[in-house]
Design a protein around this motif. Structure first.
Motif, PDB file in Angstrom:
ATOM      1  N   GLU A   1      -3.458  -9.299  -2.427  1.00 34.46           N
ATOM      2  CA  GLU A   1      -3.467  -7.897  -2.008  1.00 34.46           C
ATOM      3  C   GLU A   1      -3.174  -6.960  -3.175  1.00 34.46           C
ATOM      4  O   GLU A   1      -3.728  -5.858  -3.257  1.00 34.46           O
ATOM      5  N   ILE A   2      -2.309  -7.392  -4.085  1.00 33.87           N
ATOM      6  CA  ILE A   2      -1.965  -6.546  -5.230  1.00 33.87           C
ATOM      7  C   ILE A   2      -3.185  -6.341  -6.122  1.00 33.87           C
ATOM      8  O   ILE A   2      -3.448  -5.231  -6.599  1.00 33.87           O
ATOM      9  N   TYR A   3      -3.967  -7.403  -6.348  1.00 32.10           N
ATOM     10  CA  TYR A   3      -5.185  -7.277  -7.151  1.00 32.10           C
ATOM     11  C   TYR A   3      -6.151  -6.280  -6.498  1.00 32.10           C
ATOM     12  O   TYR A   3      -6.753  -5.444  -7.181  1.00 32.10           O
ATOM     13  N   ASP A   4      -6.303  -6.372  -5.180  1.00 35.76           N
ATOM     14  CA  ASP A   4      -7.216  -5.456  -4.485  1.00 35.76           C
ATOM     15  C   ASP A   4      -6.732  -4.012  -4.590  1.00 35.76           C
ATOM     16  O   ASP A   4      -7.531  -3.083  -4.775  1.00 35.76           O
TER      17      ASP A   4
ATOM     18  N   ARG B   1       0.840  -1.210   0.000  1.00 36.19           N
ATOM     19  CA  ARG B   1       0.000   0.000   0.000  1.00 36.19           C
ATOM     20  C   ARG B   1       0.872   1.255   0.000  1.00 36.19           C
ATOM     21  O   ARG B   1       0.538   2.251  -0.646  1.00 36.19           O
ATOM     22  N   ASP B   2       1.975   1.218   0.736  1.00 42.03           N
ATOM     23  CA  ASP B   2       2.898   2.357   0.738  1.00 42.03           C
ATOM     24  C   ASP B   2       3.409   2.635  -0.675  1.00 42.03           C
ATOM     25  O   ASP B   2       3.564   3.792  -1.082  1.00 42.03           O
ATOM     26  N   ALA B   3       3.685   1.553  -1.421  1.00 45.24           N
ATOM     27  CA  ALA B   3       4.173   1.708  -2.795  1.00 45.24           C
ATOM     28  C   ALA B   3       3.131   2.418  -3.655  1.00 45.24           C
ATOM     29  O   ALA B   3       3.461   3.307  -4.456  1.00 45.24           O
ATOM     30  N   MET B   4       1.861   2.038  -3.505  1.00 43.94           N
ATOM     31  CA  MET B   4       0.791   2.687  -4.260  1.00 43.94           C
ATOM     32  C   MET B   4       0.633   4.147  -3.838  1.00 43.94           C
ATOM     33  O   MET B   4       0.370   5.027  -4.661  1.00 43.94           O
ATOM     34  N   ALA B   5       0.823   4.408  -2.550  1.00 38.12           N
ATOM     35  CA  ALA B   5       0.655   5.764  -2.020  1.00 38.12           C
ATOM     36  C   ALA B   5       1.715   6.722  -2.567  1.00 38.12           C
ATOM     37  O   ALA B   5       1.419   7.872  -2.894  1.00 38.12           O
TER      38      ALA B   5
ATOM     39  N   ILE C   1      -7.288  -6.148 -17.554  1.00 39.09           N
ATOM     40  CA  ILE C   1      -8.507  -5.393 -17.248  1.00 39.09           C
ATOM     41  C   ILE C   1      -9.113  -5.898 -15.945  1.00 39.09           C
ATOM     42  O   ILE C   1      -8.784  -6.991 -15.469  1.00 39.09           O
ATOM     43  N   CYS C   2      -9.983  -5.084 -15.389  1.00 39.01           N
ATOM     44  CA  CYS C   2     -10.725  -5.445 -14.181  1.00 39.01           C
ATOM     45  C   CYS C   2     -12.188  -5.127 -14.460  1.00 39.01           C
ATOM     46  O   CYS C   2     -12.493  -4.066 -15.008  1.00 39.01           O
ATOM     47  N   MET C   3     -13.090  -6.048 -14.123  1.00 38.28           N
ATOM     48  CA  MET C   3     -14.498  -5.740 -14.374  1.00 38.28           C
ATOM     49  C   MET C   3     -15.412  -6.371 -13.329  1.00 38.28           C
ATOM     50  O   MET C   3     -15.078  -7.380 -12.708  1.00 38.28           O
ATOM     51  N   GLU C   4     -16.534  -5.716 -13.131  1.00 37.36           N
ATOM     52  CA  GLU C   4     -17.611  -6.242 -12.297  1.00 37.36           C
ATOM     53  C   GLU C   4     -18.772  -6.571 -13.227  1.00 37.36           C
ATOM     54  O   GLU C   4     -19.031  -5.826 -14.180  1.00 37.36           O
ATOM     55  N   ILE C   5     -19.450  -7.679 -12.952  1.00 39.28           N
ATOM     56  CA  ILE C   5     -20.492  -8.125 -13.877  1.00 39.28           C
ATOM     57  C   ILE C   5     -21.836  -8.219 -13.173  1.00 39.28           C
ATOM     58  O   ILE C   5     -21.892  -8.314 -11.944  1.00 39.28           O
ATOM     59  N   PRO C   6     -22.925  -8.179 -13.937  1.00 41.12           N
ATOM     60  CA  PRO C   6     -24.251  -8.339 -13.327  1.00 41.12           C
ATOM     61  C   PRO C   6     -24.340  -9.686 -12.596  1.00 41.12           C
ATOM     62  O   PRO C   6     -23.808 -10.689 -13.074  1.00 41.12           O
ATOM     63  N   HIS C   7     -24.989  -9.682 -11.450  1.00 36.35           N
ATOM     64  CA  HIS C   7     -25.125 -10.903 -10.643  1.00 36.35           C
ATOM     65  C   HIS C   7     -26.313 -11.712 -11.159  1.00 36.35           C
ATOM     66  O   HIS C   7     -27.374 -11.772 -10.557  1.00 36.35           O
TER      67      HIS C   7
ATOM     68  N   PRO D   1     -13.390 -11.207  -4.130  1.00 37.47           N
ATOM     69  CA  PRO D   1     -14.673 -10.750  -3.590  1.00 37.47           C
ATOM     70  C   PRO D   1     -14.733  -9.241  -3.484  1.00 37.47           C
ATOM     71  O   PRO D   1     -13.719  -8.588  -3.206  1.00 37.47           O
ATOM     72  N   ILE D   2     -15.921  -8.677  -3.742  1.00 39.53           N
ATOM     73  CA  ILE D   2     -16.110  -7.230  -3.643  1.00 39.53           C
ATOM     74  C   ILE D   2     -16.539  -6.897  -2.213  1.00 39.53           C
ATOM     75  O   ILE D   2     -17.509  -7.461  -1.691  1.00 39.53           O
ATOM     76  N   GLU D   3     -15.822  -5.993  -1.594  1.00 37.70           N
ATOM     77  CA  GLU D   3     -16.082  -5.636  -0.204  1.00 37.70           C
ATOM     78  C   GLU D   3     -17.507  -5.115  -0.023  1.00 37.70           C
ATOM     79  O   GLU D   3     -18.014  -4.346  -0.839  1.00 37.70           O
ATOM     80  N   ASP D   4     -18.153  -5.597   1.044  1.00 34.37           N
ATOM     81  CA  ASP D   4     -19.510  -5.163   1.434  1.00 34.37           C
ATOM     82  C   ASP D   4     -20.605  -5.619   0.461  1.00 34.37           C
ATOM     83  O   ASP D   4     -21.737  -5.132   0.536  1.00 34.37           O
ATOM     84  N   ARG D   5     -20.274  -6.543  -0.458  1.00 35.35           N
ATOM     85  CA  ARG D   5     -21.290  -7.081  -1.367  1.00 35.35           C
ATOM     86  C   ARG D   5     -21.147  -8.597  -1.389  1.00 35.35           C
ATOM     87  O   ARG D   5     -20.357  -9.160  -2.144  1.00 35.35           O
TER      88      ARG D   5
END
Length: 375
Positions: free
Chosen positions: A170-173, A142-146, A300-306, A332-336
């Motif tokens: 963690e890198i994917y997240d 996370r420090d690297a991303m910051a 790429i990164c994508m979210e799809i209809p459930h 997994p998507i947080e809080d969903r």
């Protein structure tokens, strides 16, 4: 009526289906012309749902109802792909917000890596940018991303996948969280060594320190020496540094031979990772929306209809455009609950018409689509 007669009837019906399919696709082509002229979107989810219900209502059994829904879902999916193709050919695919560059200015870049001197991340960085790279070390991914986000560095080098232990989740997240982009990759062969202070032997070792991935990759060796307890560290080089600073013969680190040289430790045993062939893939990340003219892989990164069949329909965009998908991961998507974000690698360049066509379809049909990089 015998089997031969029944098959003849099926052949007649199949011919009619093909003729009707071609007629339907010709009409879809005309629809595309209309949408090009008017600027209408190709994908109309509400219209398709109404259509699917209407054709299901025409059936005479529950089995046929399911079959007709699947059949017409495919027909509409193929019609959309034809329309996306025509839009691309007409120059209506839109411009992607990425700038094409000839090369990365490695000599004048500031680069960060997670860990410390002697880590595999440092080795990957030096392999990619050169031994004289202007670099800083940070404690966490996370420090690297910051530091990329605040502009302190131009690039970060991060491990994303190991051939034995799998992905670094963690890198994917973090890629999903930050607006950063992959511009390169470097693969490093992993050869873990067990190392300790001067004079230490395998019989002396009671505790070993290393990154969780390295401990996992060395599981067979460690299981053969069950008297050795394991303690996780954020980085292999941190482990080697701790052992060197503590000066305790009962402690050892699992890290690279480079780390042993940097911290003045003695290698007790080489190649403690069980796989003969073990490599880690590192990605080079920046906060600039750029891609190399010679790039050949897209992430790429994508979210799809459930809903049923959603992933299948989206994956078909790669098939119809002749694109080779090389990797897919889900997180997994947080809080969903029970909803997932998909990370996909495929071959291609953002300037290719087939890639533009596929991305247009994915963008219209996915709930969310992000291009993580072309490298």
């Amino acid at each position: 009526m015998d089997l031969k007669d029944l098959r003849s009837e099926i052949d007649i019906v199949d011919k009619q289906i093909v003729e009707l399919f071609e007629k339907r696709m010709d009409i879809a082509s005309q629809v595309a012309d209309y949408k090009i002229a008017t600027g209408k979107k190709v994908f109309d989810r509400e219209r398709e749902e109404v259509k699917l219900q209407a054709v299901q209502d025409m059936t005479t059994s529950e089995f046929n109802k399911v079959g007709v829904k699947e059949l017409f879902s495919q027909l509409m999916s193929m019609s959309r792909k034809l329309q996306y193709q025509k839009l691309t050919e007409a120059g209506a695919s839109g411009k992607l917000p990425f700038i094409e560059i000839d090369s990365i200015d490695k000599a004048n870049s500031r680069v960060c890596f997670q860990g410390a001197a002697g880590s595999y991340s440092e080795e990957a960085m030096k392999r990619f940018f050169g031994e004289d790279v202007n670099s800083i070390a940070v404690e966490t991914f996370r420090d690297a991303m910051a530091v990329l986000e605040d502009g302190s560095c131009d690039y970060a080098v991060l491990p994303i996948e190991n051939s034995t232990a799998g992905v670094v989740s963690e890198i994917y997240d973090l890629l999903a969280e930050y607006e950063h982009y992959i511009v390169g990759e470097q693969i490093i062969e992993i050869k873990h060594c067990l190392m300790g202070v001067s004079g230490a032997t395998l019989e002396d070792i009671k505790t070993v320190y290393s990154h969780p991935q390295s401990l996992m990759q060395s599981a067979k060796f460690l299981s053969d020496h069950s008297n050795i307890s394991q303690i996780s560290m954020k980085n292999n080089a941190f482990a080697a540094k701790k052992v060197a600073e503590d000066g305790d013969k009962s402690q050892a680190a699992i890290a690279s031979k480079r780390a042993a040289d940097v911290y003045g430790l003695e290698v007790i045993e080489e190649g403690v990772n069980q796989a003969d062939s073990n490599s880690t893939r590192f990605i080079i990340v920046t906060n600039q929306k750029v891609f190399l003219k010679s790039a050949s892989k897209i992430s790429i990164c994508m979210e799809i209809p459930h809903e049923t069949g959603a992933l299948y329909h989206l994956m078909s965009h790669f098939i119809y455009n002749g694109l080779n998908m090389t990797k897919i991961e889900s997180r997994p998507i947080e809080d969903r609950n029970w909803e997932y974000r998909f990370f996909i690698d495929f071959e291609g360049n953002l300037s290719d018409s087939a890639v533009k066509n596929a991305l247009r379809g994915l963008r219209e049909e996915a709930k969310l689509l992000r291009i993580l990089g072309n490298y």
